[in-house]
Design a protein around this motif. Sequence first.
Motif, mmCIF file in Angstrom:
data_model
loop_
_atom_site.group_PDB
_atom_site.id
_atom_site.type_symbol
_atom_site.label_atom_id
_atom_site.label_comp_id
_atom_site.label_asym_id
_atom_site.label_seq_id
_atom_site.Cartn_x
_atom_site.Cartn_y
_atom_site.Cartn_z
ATOM 1 N N UNK A 1 0.702 -1.241 0.098
ATOM 2 C CA UNK A 1 0.142 0.057 0.036
ATOM 3 C C UNK A 1 0.813 1.377 0.106
ATOM 4 N N UNK A 2 0.229 2.302 -0.349
ATOM 5 C CA UNK A 2 0.769 3.920 -0.360
ATOM 6 C C UNK A 2 -0.086 4.598 0.383
ATOM 7 N N UNK A 3 0.227 5.592 1.305
ATOM 8 C CA UNK A 3 -0.749 6.212 1.939
ATOM 9 C C UNK A 3 -0.115 7.723 1.766
ATOM 10 N N UNK A 4 -0.847 8.791 1.814
ATOM 11 C CA UNK A 4 -0.645 10.149 1.813
ATOM 12 C C UNK A 4 -1.809 10.768 2.936
ATOM 13 N N UNK A 5 -1.301 11.360 3.938
ATOM 14 C CA UNK A 5 -2.014 11.890 4.995
ATOM 15 C C UNK A 5 -1.718 13.387 5.261
ATOM 16 N N UNK A 6 -2.594 14.321 5.465
ATOM 17 C CA UNK A 6 -2.373 15.740 5.624
ATOM 18 C C UNK A 6 -2.973 16.207 6.821
ATOM 19 N N UNK A 7 -2.460 17.018 7.718
ATOM 20 C CA UNK A 7 -3.403 17.480 8.904
ATOM 21 C C UNK A 7 -2.807 18.946 9.073
ATOM 22 N N UNK A 8 -3.901 19.732 9.233
ATOM 23 C CA UNK A 8 -3.549 20.961 9.526
ATOM 24 C C UNK A 8 -4.892 21.809 10.134
ATOM 25 N N UNK A 9 -4.813 23.162 10.234
ATOM 26 C CA UNK A 9 -6.044 23.725 10.731
ATOM 27 C C UNK A 9 -6.791 24.557 9.557
ATOM 28 N N UNK A 10 -8.031 24.908 9.680
ATOM 29 C CA UNK A 10 -8.632 25.634 8.602
ATOM 30 C C UNK A 10 -8.954 27.040 9.124
ATOM 31 N N UNK B 1 -5.337 -6.217 7.290
ATOM 32 C CA UNK B 1 -6.734 -6.111 7.612
ATOM 33 C C UNK B 1 -7.114 -7.368 8.487
ATOM 34 N N UNK B 2 -6.759 -7.591 9.529
ATOM 35 C CA UNK B 2 -7.045 -8.688 10.461
ATOM 36 C C UNK B 2 -8.734 -8.985 10.940
ATOM 37 N N UNK B 3 -9.506 -7.872 10.885
ATOM 38 C CA UNK B 3 -10.887 -8.085 10.919
ATOM 39 C C UNK B 3 -11.633 -7.163 9.676
ATOM 40 N N UNK B 4 -12.921 -7.262 9.550
ATOM 41 C CA UNK B 4 -13.739 -6.657 8.736
ATOM 42 C C UNK B 4 -13.603 -5.170 8.896
ATOM 43 N N UNK B 5 -13.652 -4.664 10.130
ATOM 44 C CA UNK B 5 -13.741 -3.284 10.366
ATOM 45 C C UNK B 5 -12.527 -2.673 10.829
ATOM 46 N N UNK B 6 -11.373 -3.467 10.811
ATOM 47 C CA UNK B 6 -10.137 -2.961 11.459
ATOM 48 C C UNK B 6 -9.157 -2.951 10.340
ATOM 49 N N UNK B 7 -8.429 -1.642 10.246
ATOM 50 C CA UNK B 7 -7.402 -1.563 9.311
ATOM 51 C C UNK B 7 -6.068 -1.279 9.957
ATOM 52 N N UNK B 8 -5.086 -1.772 9.470
ATOM 53 C CA UNK B 8 -3.552 -1.508 10.245
ATOM 54 C C UNK B 8 -2.515 -1.009 9.163
ATOM 55 N N UNK B 9 -2.114 0.203 9.049
ATOM 56 C CA UNK B 9 -1.091 0.532 8.132
ATOM 57 C C UNK B 9 0.236 0.506 8.863
#
Length: 303
Positions: free
Chosen positions: A155-164, A183-191
């Motif tokens: 996988x590849x991830x881009x994550x951006x965090x700031x204030x508006x 993805x060990x569970x249907x609703x759980x995602x670990x990157x």
Amino acid sequence: MNKKLLLSAILMLAVTFGFSQTKEELEAQKAEKQAEADKFQGEANAIQAQIDALPGWKVGAFGTIGGSLSNFNDWYSQGTPNNVSGNIGITANAFANKLEEKYFWRNALTANLNWVKLDDKDNGTDADDDFNPTTDVFNISSLYGRKLSEKWAISGLAEYRTTLLDNFNDPGFLDVGVGATWTPLENLLVVIHPLNYNFVFAENDAAFDSSAGAKIVADYTRQIGAIAFKSNFSTFQSYKDGDLSNFTWTNSFSYTLWKMIGVGFDFALRSNKQEAANFQGVDLADADNKLQSYYTIGLSYKF
């Protein structure tokens, strides 16, 4: 006289027994109908699970709105007897996911905005006539993965965090990296991305610095009946200096009361020494990195 009392007692017992029988019959009917309703609800949930498993785009959103407004006149028991005060908070959680047999593309947005106002009507120079921003959180991420198996993907991830609302992109944090998604569970995602670069955008170069490191994200999102909740933990561990590492943990809960309207609760924790140094106006090594937190309680709306 005794005969009349005896007849009255017998009549009362008969009436009581009759009501008791009626109540028992009604409870039995209710239990029967409830069992039927549970059966149909289980079938509906199974069909919805099949719909959710179909390939294609899945979109959704839920959020919380909390607020209050007050007006005091000659309320002498407080320090400011004449004032207008208010508080408005908005939290939004949205996603757009494309889930296919061989790949996935997950996009998420989280925002928490809050304004407060305290207008002292006895102070003509009061600068708080308007609502001023306090809580200001904005986070957007995009994760793409090619499946190696049902539970693992490259996988590849881009994550951006700031204030508006205030100081947009000062600072702004952009993580870009590659690695694996589990993805060990249907609703759980670990990157797990050991190859990641944390770009930091800020005017204060003395407090902020970009660096390479590892990116780890754990996200759990689920809907159980009227309850929707999302928990997301995101951390960057710098290879250059531990003071450049950071983490953010956000949690959102929503309980539907009527149609799409309900009550919601959001809270978050964050540790970021660079932000602490910038706020305190000191060198990075001298910053007092206290644990940051916020929470919002109010009405919720599910889209």
